[in-house]
Design an enzyme around this catalytic site. Structure first.
Site, PDB file in Angstrom:
ATOM      1  N   SER A 128      36.023  47.868  36.742  1.00  0.00           N
ATOM      2  CA  SER A 128      36.009  46.755  37.676  1.00  0.00           C
ATOM      3  C   SER A 128      36.923  45.606  37.288  1.00  0.00           C
ATOM      4  O   SER A 128      37.178  44.711  38.081  1.00  0.00           O
ATOM      5  CB  SER A 128      34.576  46.232  37.815  1.00  0.00           C
ATOM      6  OG  SER A 128      34.109  45.708  36.578  1.00  0.00           O
ATOM      7  N   SER A 186      34.542  49.419  32.361  1.00  0.00           N
ATOM      8  CA  SER A 186      35.304  48.500  33.206  1.00  0.00           C
ATOM      9  C   SER A 186      36.390  47.718  32.491  1.00  0.00           C
ATOM     10  O   SER A 186      37.113  46.956  33.128  1.00  0.00           O
ATOM     11  CB  SER A 186      34.355  47.514  33.910  1.00  0.00           C
ATOM     12  OG  SER A 186      33.595  48.175  34.884  1.00  0.00           O
ATOM     13  N   LYS A 219      38.402  37.157  33.967  1.00  0.00           N
ATOM     14  CA  LYS A 219      37.706  37.891  35.031  1.00  0.00           C
ATOM     15  C   LYS A 219      36.772  36.949  35.779  1.00  0.00           C
ATOM     16  O   LYS A 219      36.084  36.121  35.171  1.00  0.00           O
ATOM     17  CB  LYS A 219      36.934  39.068  34.426  1.00  0.00           C
ATOM     18  CG  LYS A 219      36.319  40.014  35.461  1.00  0.00           C
ATOM     19  CD  LYS A 219      35.689  41.221  34.782  1.00  0.00           C
ATOM     20  CE  LYS A 219      35.078  42.192  35.789  1.00  0.00           C
ATOM     21  NZ  LYS A 219      34.501  43.381  35.138  1.00  0.00           N
TER      22      LYS A 219
END
Length: 506
Positions: free
Chosen positions: A158, A182, A83
């Protein structure tokens, strides 16, 4: 045409063991992973940056170690997506924001370093909602990520890029961060396994902060076993001296993975199963998962979390307040986008933030600024802190009765882009995940198949007591067993339309 290794059907353990046995090399794995990304990425757009040089360099180190007769690490040669709020030397860490568009990582985050030390090959930096503010990856400043099961639908957020990369076979493992769901929510929408460990189990050093008391790094994989291997890498090295919240968790997450769950108690919260917004196919999936656990000898026990209704309200006080504090550094002077040709420093800082941040990032920081202002702080922040204490006590009381709690991971399957435009409705996407971050306990999303109505991935969530993440994985494996195919494979694998694309032997 040269023969290419197909990674779609190989687990992380199979890749590592195949390299160790000389069935194929880490260089072949790197080439196959990069070929899959090249073929599939135009449709998925999971990455913000692909790093072939780093991928091949890591593969060369694995192959050199094998040639020298050295013991290989447990994840040797396993492709990894990271990420883009996690630093890695040799990459940009943008948090999917114009504010950090050109920010070069000055060091490597501990969680990333541990995965690389375990032998992973860093394929690239995955897309995300800007600064992790969102539940659909639509707030990325650069491009949206598409759900591999239906590219007209969101992958969740996210950590949507991380989940989509694994679901599309563009990585075998991925790292995400979970502040209010997330990891678990995008894992649910993309049909992969996603784990949010107990707060403090995994170091946050080198991860750009959103809510410092809520954030936790965790892994994605296509099976519970792969996620367990990743947890060993993330946690096994012990406490990180660079993160004061990091804790020693000296356990092997594979040791009891396949244990019998007979006699274990699984909690069900009746009110959660009747909540407004819960889609019928998701409710049916949870009910079926409960039946599968009972079939394996578990006992269902009804539990209550009386103050859970306050979780979302408390989260949207604590989270924005901490976000406002954490993002204050991005002012165009110390860090981030800098507006040119300004008459004063104040003007430069104001315009840099106005033009560097996206709409959702501004919304949350403005809310945080208001909540921390004089006269408001006492009314809202204190109340949220009290609610947090009550929710944490509710969980502690529940775990006196049960070993784990079963519930939905997301109230619905993946929704179409633009379908939810009201921010408050988007916030409800995390209605089943937020309370866990408030309390700091562990949770995991496990796919159970396709929804009867949507024909899209649906999942269940298991939650457990703090620092009992090994038991949580054991229950997750039991759910996975219950929904496995005749060959024992997990209910879902690489999304149709992507399996083999760019990774077939030809």
């Amino acid at each position: 045409m040269a023969e290419t290794l197909n990674l779609d059907t190989l687990s992380a353990a199979q890749i590592a063991s195949g390299i160790a046995a000389g069935e194929f090399s880490a260089a072949e794995v790197a080439d196959a992973a990069l070929a899959a990304v090249e073929a599939r990425e135009p449709e998925v757009q999971a990455y913000l940056q692909v790093t072939p040089e780093l991928t091949r360099a890591a593969a060369a180190r694995v192959d050199a170690a094998r040639a020298a007769g050295e013991p290989l690490p447990p994840l040797a040669g396993v492709p990894l997506a990271i990420k883009d709020n996690m630093n890695l030397i040799g990459t940009r860490t943008t948090c999917a924001s114009r504010m950090l568009e050109n920010y070069e990582s000055p060091y490597t985050a501990t969680c990333v370093a541990r995965m690389l030390e375990a032998g992973c090959l860093p394929v690239g930096k995955a897309n995300m909602d800007e600064f992790a503010f969102g539940s659909s990856t639509e707030s990325s400043a650069f491009h949206r990520t598409n759900n591999p099961w239906d590219t007209e639908r969101v992958p969740g957020g996210s950590s949507g890029g991380s989940a989509a990369a694994v679901a599309a076979g563009e990585a075998t493992l991925a790292l995400g961060s979970d502040t209010g769901g997330s990891i678990r929510q995008p894992a649910s929408l993309c049909g992969v396994v996603g784990m949010k460990p107990t707060y403090g189990a995994v170091s946050r050093y080198g991860v750009v902060a959103f809510g410092s008391s809520l954030d936790q790094v965790g892994p994605f994989g296509r099976s519970v076993s792969d996620v367990s291997l990743a947890m060993n890498a993330l946690v096994g090295a012990g406490k990180d001296p660079y993160d004061c919240t990091s804790q020693d968790c000296p356990v092997d997450f594979l040791e009891h993975l396949n244990d019998d769950i007979a006699g274990r108690r699984v909690g069900i919260i009746p009110a959660f199963m009747e909540a407004e917004g819960l889609m019928p196919e998701v409710k049916r999936a949870v009910e079926l998962a409960a039946e599968k656990l009972v079939d394996q000898g578990a006992e269902l026990v009804e539990v209550e979390l009386p103050h859970l209704d306050a979780a979302i309200a408390a989260y949207y006080v604590i989270g924005p307040a901490e976000a406002f504090s954490n993002l204050a550094r991005f002012d165009g002077v110390r860090y981030g986008y800098q507006e040119p040709m300004c008459a004063t420093l104040a003007e430069q800082s104001s315009l840099s933030r106005a033009h560097g941040f996206g709409q959702e990032a501004k919304r949350r920081q403005m809310l945080g600024a208001y909540l921390l202002s004089s006269g408001v702080y006492d009314k809202y922040y204190y109340a949220a802190a009290k609610a947090r204490t009550l929710i944490t006590r509710d969980y502690a009381a529940a775990y006196q009765k049960v070993d784990t709690i079963l519930m939905p991971a997301s109230p619905r399957a993946a929704f179409k882009f633009g379908e939810i435009s009201d921010p408050t409705q988007m916030y409800l996407s995390d209605m089943y995940t937020i309370s866990l971050n408030i309390a700091g306990n562990g949770g995991i999303s496990v796919p159970v198949g396709l929804g009867e109505d949507s024909q899209l991935p649906v999942a269940v969530q298991l939650q457990g007591p703090a620092f009992r993440d090994r038991d949580l994985l054991m229950f997750a494996r039991a759910v996975e067993r219950g929904f496995a195919g005749a060959d024992g494979a997990p209910a879902l694998s690489v999304a149709p339309g992507f399996a083999g694309k760019g990774g077939e032997r030809a």
